[in-house]
Design a protein around this motif. Structure first.
Motif, short mmCIF file in Angstrom:
data_model
loop_
_atom_site.label_atom_id
_atom_site.label_comp_id
_atom_site.label_asym_id
_atom_site.label_seq_id
_atom_site.Cartn_x
_atom_site.Cartn_y
_atom_site.Cartn_z
N LYS A 287 2.76 -5.86 19.04
CA LYS A 287 1.72 -6.71 19.48
C LYS A 287 1.77 -8.15 18.65
CE LYS A 287 -1.85 -3.29 20.95
NZ LYS A 287 -3.13 -2.69 20.88
N ILE A 288 1.59 -9.07 19.18
CA ILE A 288 1.41 -10.50 18.44
C ILE A 288 0.13 -11.23 18.89
CG2 ILE A 288 2.81 -11.59 20.31
CD1 ILE A 288 3.92 -13.35 18.28
N THR A 289 -0.36 -11.79 17.67
CA THR A 289 -1.29 -12.86 17.88
C THR A 289 -1.02 -14.28 17.62
OG1 THR A 289 -3.22 -11.20 17.42
CG2 THR A 289 -3.73 -13.54 17.20
N LEU A 290 -1.14 -15.42 18.53
CA LEU A 290 -0.71 -16.58 18.41
C LEU A 290 -1.84 -17.26 18.01
CD1 LEU A 290 2.20 -17.10 21.01
CD2 LEU A 290 2.32 -16.13 18.81
N SER A 291 -2.11 -17.71 16.74
CA SER A 291 -3.36 -18.57 16.40
C SER A 291 -3.15 -19.51 15.44
CB SER A 291 -4.39 -17.54 16.07
OG SER A 291 -5.71 -18.05 15.88
N ASN A 292 -4.21 -19.91 14.90
CA ASN A 292 -4.10 -21.06 13.82
C ASN A 292 -3.10 -20.72 12.47
OD1 ASN A 292 -7.00 -20.58 15.10
ND2 ASN A 292 -7.21 -22.89 14.05
N VAL B 167 -3.47 -15.35 22.72
CA VAL B 167 -3.49 -16.66 22.15
C VAL B 167 -4.82 -17.16 21.86
CG1 VAL B 167 -2.51 -18.98 22.43
CG2 VAL B 167 -1.08 -17.05 23.18
N PHE B 168 -5.20 -17.54 20.75
CA PHE B 168 -6.66 -18.24 20.59
C PHE B 168 -6.71 -18.90 19.28
CE2 PHE B 168 -6.55 -14.58 17.73
CZ PHE B 168 -7.24 -14.73 16.92
N ILE B 169 -7.36 -19.96 19.37
CA ILE B 169 -7.79 -21.03 18.15
C ILE B 169 -9.33 -20.68 17.76
CG2 ILE B 169 -7.97 -23.21 17.63
CD1 ILE B 169 -5.19 -22.57 17.95
N VAL B 170 -9.24 -20.79 16.41
CA VAL B 170 -10.55 -20.70 15.56
C VAL B 170 -10.97 -22.13 15.23
CG1 VAL B 170 -11.76 -19.66 13.65
CG2 VAL B 170 -9.79 -18.39 14.74
N ASN C 61 -14.20 -18.65 18.29
CA ASN C 61 -13.06 -18.12 18.96
C ASN C 61 -12.68 -18.89 20.26
OD1 ASN C 61 -12.29 -16.81 16.75
ND2 ASN C 61 -12.78 -15.00 17.54
N VAL C 62 -11.74 -19.72 20.43
CA VAL C 62 -11.53 -20.31 21.91
C VAL C 62 -10.23 -19.56 22.45
CG1 VAL C 62 -11.01 -22.38 22.96
CG2 VAL C 62 -12.35 -22.42 21.01
N LYS C 63 -10.48 -18.93 23.41
CA LYS C 63 -9.28 -18.22 24.25
C LYS C 63 -8.50 -19.04 24.89
CE LYS C 63 -12.20 -14.07 24.22
NZ LYS C 63 -13.13 -13.17 24.91
N MET C 64 -7.19 -19.00 24.87
CA MET C 64 -6.26 -20.09 25.44
C MET C 64 -5.77 -19.38 26.69
SD MET C 64 -6.77 -22.35 23.12
CE MET C 64 -5.44 -23.52 23.36
N GLY C 65 -6.46 -19.69 27.84
CA GLY C 65 -5.55 -19.22 29.12
C GLY C 65 -4.61 -20.26 29.73
N LEU C 66 -3.78 -19.69 30.56
CA LEU C 66 -2.84 -20.35 31.24
C LEU C 66 -1.88 -21.03 30.41
CD1 LEU C 66 -4.78 -22.22 34.01
CD2 LEU C 66 -3.47 -20.06 34.31
N VAL C 67 -1.45 -20.35 29.09
CA VAL C 67 -0.59 -20.61 28.22
C VAL C 67 0.79 -20.23 28.51
CG1 VAL C 67 0.17 -20.78 25.67
CG2 VAL C 67 -2.23 -21.08 26.33
N LYS C 68 1.84 -20.81 28.62
CA LYS C 68 2.95 -20.30 29.14
C LYS C 68 3.72 -19.90 27.75
CE LYS C 68 5.33 -21.76 32.52
NZ LYS C 68 6.10 -22.76 33.47
N VAL C 69 3.91 -18.56 27.59
CA VAL C 69 4.69 -17.97 26.35
C VAL C 69 6.12 -17.73 26.65
CG1 VAL C 69 4.82 -16.20 24.82
CG2 VAL C 69 2.78 -16.94 25.66
#
Length: 236
Positions: free
Chosen positions: A213-218, A28-31, A37-45
């Motif tokens: 594999k999956i990427t959760l982003s913008n 999980v990251f946000i551009v 690139n901002v890596k999103m830690g501690l995100v509950k999926v």
């Protein structure tokens, strides 16, 4: 010796069962606007089975369709009436103008025609305002599937690490919804908006023992008010 064989068989069965579980790994990251690139830690999926969500989602669809039909039934006569009033006022103006004699326009004649038009033009303005008010009536707010997510129980979940990465073992094959929520504090120079919120709602079709594999982003965020329920996860 017999006990050893039994333990070996149990271990083998456990090994096969574990290996047959579908697995999704990703990050999980946000551009940012600056392409950072901002890596999103501690995100509950969280993962929800389609069966757990389907009935609720079907009910939501029925409610939305009912609300839309009711709104249309309420607005339709108002729209017909407003259009009729506007049409009648414009016809009345044409009737008034048809009485004007075909003579050279003097200042006095121009004033006379303006005075004759004025009351009808006021009717036209009122009718146009009423029509605009009808068009401005907001559509009923669409109920979203987030309600179903809030009510249902997840079958499994994971939390991203410091790199924004996660891995989830699904209980069995089937169709599942993956959801995640996160937020980020913005720099103080962004006046009026100091926090951004992110949310994802994506479907995953998982086969026995399948790894994806999956990427959760913008680019695959879900709208907070109307998540795309037919969205599928990017597969690599």
């Amino acid at each position: 010796m017999g006990n050893l064989c039994i333990l070996s068989i149990l271990f083998f069965v456990f090994f096969l069962t574990s290996c047959s579980k579908p697995t999704v790994s990703g990050n999980v990251f946000i551009v940012t606007e600056g392409r950072e690139n901002v890596k999103m830690g501690l995100v509950k999926v969280k993962v929800y089975s389609e069966v757990a969500l389907k009935q609720c989602m079907d009910d939501i669809e029925v409610e939305n369709a009912t609300d839309k039909k009711k709104s249309s039934q309420e607005i339709s006569p108002l729209l017909i009436k407003a259009n009729k009033n506007l049409g009648d006022a414009r016809s009345e103006l044409k009737a008034v103008e048809s009485t004007f004699p075909q003579i050279p326009l003097t200042a006095q004649e121009v004033d006379r025609r303006m005075i004759a038009r004025r009351p009808v033009q006021e009717k036209i303005e009122i009718a146009e305002q009423e029509l605009n008010r009808v068009y401005a009536i907001p559509a009923p707010q669409k109920k979203t599937y987030w309600k179903c997510v809030e009510m249902a129980k997840s079958v499994t979940e994971a939390v991203t690490d410091a790199e924004g990465k996660f891995e989830i073992n699904f209980p069995t094959s089937g169709k599942y919804a993956l959801t995640a929520f996160s937020s980020r504090k913005l720099p103080s120079y962004r006046e009026g908006l100091n926090t951004e919120f992110y949310q994802w709602f994506v479907w995953a079709e998982m086969g026995r023992g399948e790894t994806k594999k999956i990427t959760l982003s913008n680019n695959n965020q879900s709208d907070l008010y109307a998540p795309e329920t037919d969205q599928t996860i990017p597969i690599y």
